[in-house]
Design a protein around this motif. Structure first.
Motif, PDB file in Angstrom:
ATOM      1  N   LEU A 133      22.422   9.555  72.705  1.00  0.00           N
ATOM      2  CA  LEU A 133      22.310   9.663  71.380  1.00  0.00           C
ATOM      3  C   LEU A 133      22.548  10.916  70.584  1.00  0.00           C
ATOM      4  N   GLY A 134      22.166  11.811  71.497  1.00  0.00           N
ATOM      5  CA  GLY A 134      22.768  13.388  70.931  1.00  0.00           C
ATOM      6  C   GLY A 134      24.130  13.551  70.690  1.00  0.00           C
ATOM      7  N   VAL A 135      25.076  12.724  71.683  1.00  0.00           N
ATOM      8  CA  VAL A 135      26.449  13.084  71.572  1.00  0.00           C
ATOM      9  C   VAL A 135      27.022  12.285  70.222  1.00  0.00           C
ATOM     10  N   VAL A 136      26.507  11.043  70.030  1.00  0.00           N
ATOM     11  CA  VAL A 136      26.736  10.365  68.712  1.00  0.00           C
ATOM     12  C   VAL A 136      26.336  10.954  67.540  1.00  0.00           C
ATOM     13  N   GLY A 137      25.289  11.681  67.595  1.00  0.00           N
ATOM     14  CA  GLY A 137      24.816  12.240  66.415  1.00  0.00           C
ATOM     15  C   GLY A 137      23.647  11.575  65.713  1.00  0.00           C
ATOM     16  N   VAL A 138      22.955  10.933  66.724  1.00  0.00           N
ATOM     17  CA  VAL A 138      21.794   9.982  66.172  1.00  0.00           C
ATOM     18  C   VAL A 138      20.740  10.946  66.413  1.00  0.00           C
TER      19      VAL A 138
END
Length: 703
Positions: A659-664
Motif C-alpha cells: 500500500l505504501g508503494v502504490v501511494g495509498v
C-alpha cells in the motif's frame, strides 16, 4: 496481625492490613506464608493498597485464624523468599512504561512547537548512532532501517511522524527488555534452591532442621542425591559434586577437606559434612543469572528463527524502499515502505508467546526451564515412564512386615526406618511414615550409612552389617541367605506387593511389603497422549518382572522393561533417539537422573529426588498426571500460535509495504499501523492458550 475484610464472596476474601505501607519484600513474604496455609487455593498480594486476596476451599474460620496468627517475625523465621523479587522487577518496568507514556502525552499536549522539535531531535541521536554503527561495521540490520526512516522524516521536517516512530520503538524495546529479564529471572528461580529442611549436626547427632534456622558456622550433612543447601566448606568426608547448574561443567568435581561447595549444586557420589559460610544460599544467584544470559538454553528454535529471519528481511525492505523511489520518484512512497519492517513484531511477539506459554504452564504447577523444551514436547512421539512415583503414587504404603529369623516385626520396621530416613525416595518415605504411624521412635544407633544407587543401603549395628534394598542387592551382590527352615515362608511372600529386603549379618531378617497403587488417571492419561500424537509409550522400572507386568497391563503401555539399572534406562532412551524418535522421559528418583539427562525432554516429579529435579528440563507437581496432557496442550498451542504469528506478521506488513508503494498509505500512517499491529500481536501473544476440559478429552479417548 490486624486486618479488615474489604470484600467477601463464596470462597474468596479480600483483606486490607492496618499498617501504613507494605514493602515489596513483605508482600513476597506474606504471599509465600499464606500459600502454605491449609485450604488456600490461590494468594494475591497488592503491596500498594496493602491488600491480601485469598481464594480458599473449606472452613472460612481457618482463613480468619491464619490472618489473626500471622506475624512478620514468625514468617521471617519460617519462610525463605528469593533474594531477587519478580515483584520488584515488574514494579520497575511498570513505572518505566507509565513514565514514558506520561512524558509523551505531556509533551504532545503542553510543550510549544520549538521545544517539541528540540525533544524529537534529542531523542533521534541514539537512533542515529546505532544506524551509523551498522554502516561502519557494514551490517544491514533493523537499526539501520530505523535510523534512515527517522532521519528522512526529520529531514522532511515531519517531526510528528519521527516522534511517533521513536516513541513506539522505545515502547517496543522496553517491552522486549521486560520480557527478557522476566524470562531470565523466572528461569533462575526455577534453578534456585527449593530446600526446606537439612540435616544439622549438633552434639554428634543429626537433626532435621528448617533451612531458615541455619546459621553461619553450623555443620550440615549432605548425602548422595542431595542438594547442597548453602555455600560452605567441606570439613569431613569426600564427595563428587555436579556443578552443571552453576558453572556448566559436565563432569562432577571432587570436593575434599577444605574444598568450597556452593548452594544449588548436587552430590552425585559420597557424603560430607560442610561448615556453613553463607546462610542464605543466595550468594551465587547473580552468577546463575549471568550463566543463563550467556547461554542459549532459554531460547526455542522458533525464537532464534524469528530473530534471524527479521534481520534477513531487512535488505529486502531496504531494497523495496529504493525500488519504490526509482519507479515513482516519490520520497513519500519510499518512506512509507521504509517505515515498515518485520523485526519488531518477529523479535517481540515470539519471545512473548514463549513466555506466555511458560507462565501458563506455571499456573498449572508445571515449571519449564526454557522455551526449547516446550517445542520438543510438541514434537515428541515417544514417552518413557519410570514406574514408582510416576505411574504409581509417589507415596506408596507399607502393607505388612514379615519377620524372619525369630526377629520382632516392630523392631525390624524400626531399624528399617532408621536407615531409610536419610535417603528421600518414595519407598523410603513409606517405611519412615509407617514407623511414625505405629509410634516407633528410631534412635540413631547405627554407624555411617552408605547408599548404593538403585540397589539399597548398607550400615552397621554393633558388629553386624545391616542391608536394606532389592533382592538383587541383598541376595546376589551381598550373598545373604534365607534363615534355615524358613524357605517355604519366603516362597509364600505375597506377589501383589513390591518387596524391600532387610538383612542383618548375612541372614534375611525381614521383608517389608510395599503397596504401590496405580494412579487412577494413569491409563486415561496415556490414552489422551496417544490421541494428541504420542505414538509409543514405554515403562522402565527396577522392580521385578512380575510386578512390572501387572502394572504395565493395568496402565496399557506399549512396552515395558523390568529390573533395569540407571545406566540401562539411559541406554534405552539413547537407543530410541538414535532410531529417530523425539523422547520424553518422566521420572522421580536418583536412578532416573541419567535417563532424564539423555532424553530430548526430561520431566521430573516435584516431590521426587532433588538431583532428578535439578537435571530435568521440566518439573510437574505430580499430584495428577493430567499435567502431562496439559503440558502437551500448551506446547502444541504454542507452536500453533507461533505459526499464526508468522503468517500475520509477514502478511500484514507485506500489505503495508504494498500500500505504501502504490501511494495509498502515507509514512505516518504506515508507521502507526505497523507499530500498532506489533503491539496488538504482542498483546495477543500474552493471552492464555486454549485449555480444553480434561474430562472432555478423556471422553474423546474412550470414544
Amino acid at each position: 496481625m490486624k486486618a479488615t475484610i474489604e470484600h467477601e464472596s463464596r470462597g474468596r476474601i479480600r483483606f486490607r492490613f492496618s499498617q501504613k505501607q507494605m514493602s515489596l519484600k513483605q508482600a513476597d513474604l506474606l504471599e509465600a506464608w499464606f500459600q502454605g496455609v491449609n485450604g488456600v487455593l490461590q494468594v494475591t498480594v497488592h503491596e500498594r493498597t496493602r491488600c491480601l486476596v485469598v481464594q480458599y476451599r473449606g472452613d472460612r474460620n481457618g482463613i480468619l485464624d491464619a490472618v489473626r496468627r500471622f506475624s512478620w517475625e514468625q514468617a521471617e523465621q519460617s519462610i525463605t523468599v528469593p533474594a531477587q523479587s519478580t515483584r520488584a522487577l515488574n514494579r520497575e518496568f511498570q513505572e518505566k512504561l507509565v513514565g514514558k507514556i506520561a512524558v509523551k502525552c505531556v509533551g504532545t499536549l503542553f510543550l510549544p512547537t520549538p521545544l517539541r522539535i528540540a525533544r524529537v531531535l534529542w531523542h533521534a541521536i541514539p537512533f542515529a548512532g546505532r544506524g551509523l554503527h551498522c554502516i561502519l561495521h557494514r551490517k544491514m540490520k533493523v537499526e539501520l532501517l530505523d535510523a534512515i526512516s527517522i532521519g528522512v522524516s526529520v529531514f522532511r521536517r515531519d517531526f510528528a511522524t519521527a516522534g511517533s516512530v521513536m516513541f513506539l520503538l522505545e515502547i517496543g524495546e522496553l517491552l522486549e527488555e521486560w520480557t527478557r529479564k522476566k524470562s531470565i529471572q523466572d528461569l533462575a528461580q526455577c534453578m534456585s534452591l527449593n530446600v526446606d529442611r537439612v540435616w544439622l549436626r549438633a552434639d554428634g547427632n543429626e537433626i532435621l532442621t528448617p533451612i531458615s534456622q541455619i546459621q553461619v558456622g553450623d555443620q550440615v550433612v549432605v548425602r548422595v542425591g542431595g542438594v547442597i543447601p548453602v555455600d560452605g566448606v567441606v570439613v569431613e568426608g569426600e564427595v563428587m559434586v555436579n556443578q552443571a547448574s552453576l558453572t556448566g561443567e559436565s563432569v562432577p568435581v571432587a570436593k575434599r577437606l577444605d574444598s568450597p561447595v556452593y548452594a544449588g549444586t548436587i552430590v552425585e557420589e559420597g557424603e560430607c559434612v560442610m561448615e556453613v559460610r553463607q546462610a542464605s544460599g543466595q550468594s551465587r544467584y547473580d552468577q546463575i543469572i549471568t550463566m543463563i544470559e550467556q547461554s542459549e538454553q532459554m531460547k526455542s528454535a522458533s525464537e532464534s528463527k524469528a530473530s534471524n529471519l527479521a534481520d534477513k528481511l531487512v535488505p529486502y525492505t531496504f531494497a523495496g524502499s529504493i525500488l519504490s523511489y526509482v519507479l515513482t520518484r516519490n520520497v513519500t512512497r519510499a518512506l512509507s515502505v521504509l517505515m515498515v519492517d518485520f523485526s519488531c513484531a518477529l523479535k517481540l511477539a515470539m519471545p512473548l508467546t514463549v513466555l506466555s506459554a511458560m507462565r501458563e504452564a506455571g499456573k498449572e504447577h508445571i515449571t519449564v526451564k526454557g522455551g526449547k523444551f516446550l517445542e520438543a514436547i510438541a514434537q515428541a512421539d515417544t514417552i518413557v515412564f519410570d514406574k514408582t512415583g510416576t505411574l504409581t503414587h509417589a507415596c506408596p504404603k507399607v502393607a505388612k512386615v514379615i519377620a524372619f529369623g525369630g526377629n520382632e516385626e516392630a523392631e525390624m520396621l524400626r531399624l528399617a526406618a532408621c536407615l531409610e530416613e536419610h535417603f528421600p525416595h518414595s519407598m523410603a518415605n513409606a517405611v519412615v511414615e509407617e514407623a511414625k504411624l505405629r509410634g516407633l521412635k528410631h534412635e540413631e544407633y547405627h554407624s555411617k550409612v552408605e547408599y548404593i544407587v538403585a540397589h539399597g543401603i548398607a550400615s552397621k549395628v554393633g558388629e553386624d552389617r545391616v542391608l536394606i534394598g532389592s533382592a538383587h542387592f541383598v541376595f546376589e551382590d551381598e550373598h545373604c541367605v534365607v534363615p534355615e527352615g524358613e524357605q517355604e515362608k519366603f516362597d509364600a511372600l505375597p506377589t501383589a506387593y513390591s518387596h524391600l529386603y532387610l538383612a542383618i549379618g548375612d541372614q534375611l531378617s525381614a521383608v517389608i511389603c510395599i503397596e504401590d497403587p496405580l494412579r487412577q488417571e494413569a491409563a486415561a492419561v496415556l490414552n489422551a497422549l496417544r490421541v494428541m500424537g504420542i505414538e509409543k509409550t514405554v515403562m522402565l522400572t527396577g522392580d521385578s518382572t512380575r510386578t512390572a507386568c501387572t502394572i504395565a497391563k493395568q496402565v496399557g503401555v506399549d512396552e515395558f522393561c523390568a529390573e533395569v539399572l540407571p545406566e540401562d534406562k539411559a541406554n534405552y532412551v539413547a537407543d530410541l533417539r538414535r532410531a529417530g524418535h523425539t523422547v520424553i522421559m518422566v521420572g522421580d528418583g536418583i536412578n532416573d537422573s541419567p535417563a532424564l539427562s539423555e532424553a530430548d525432554v526430561g520431566i521430573a516429579i516435584s516431590d521426587g529426588a532433588a538431583i532428578a529435579q535439578e537435571i530435568a528440563d521440566i518439573t510437574i507437581s505430580g499430584e495428577n498426571l493430567w499435567e502431562l496432557v496439559r503440558l502437551r496442550q500448551i506446547s502444541t498451542g504454542l507452536m500453533k500460535r507461533i505459526r499464526s504469528n508468522y503468517r500475520f506478521v509477514l502478511g500484514f506488513n507485506g500489505m503495508l509495504i504494498a500500500l505504501g508503494v502504490v501511494g495509498v498509505l502515507q509514512p505516518a500512517a504506515s508507521a502507526t499501523l505497523h507499530n500498532l499491529s506489533t503491539l496488538g500481536i504482542s498483546l495477543h501473544s500474552m493471552t492464555a492458550l486454549p485449555n480444553p476440559e480434561q474430562k472432555q478429552l478423556a471422553q474423546a479417548c474412550k470414544d
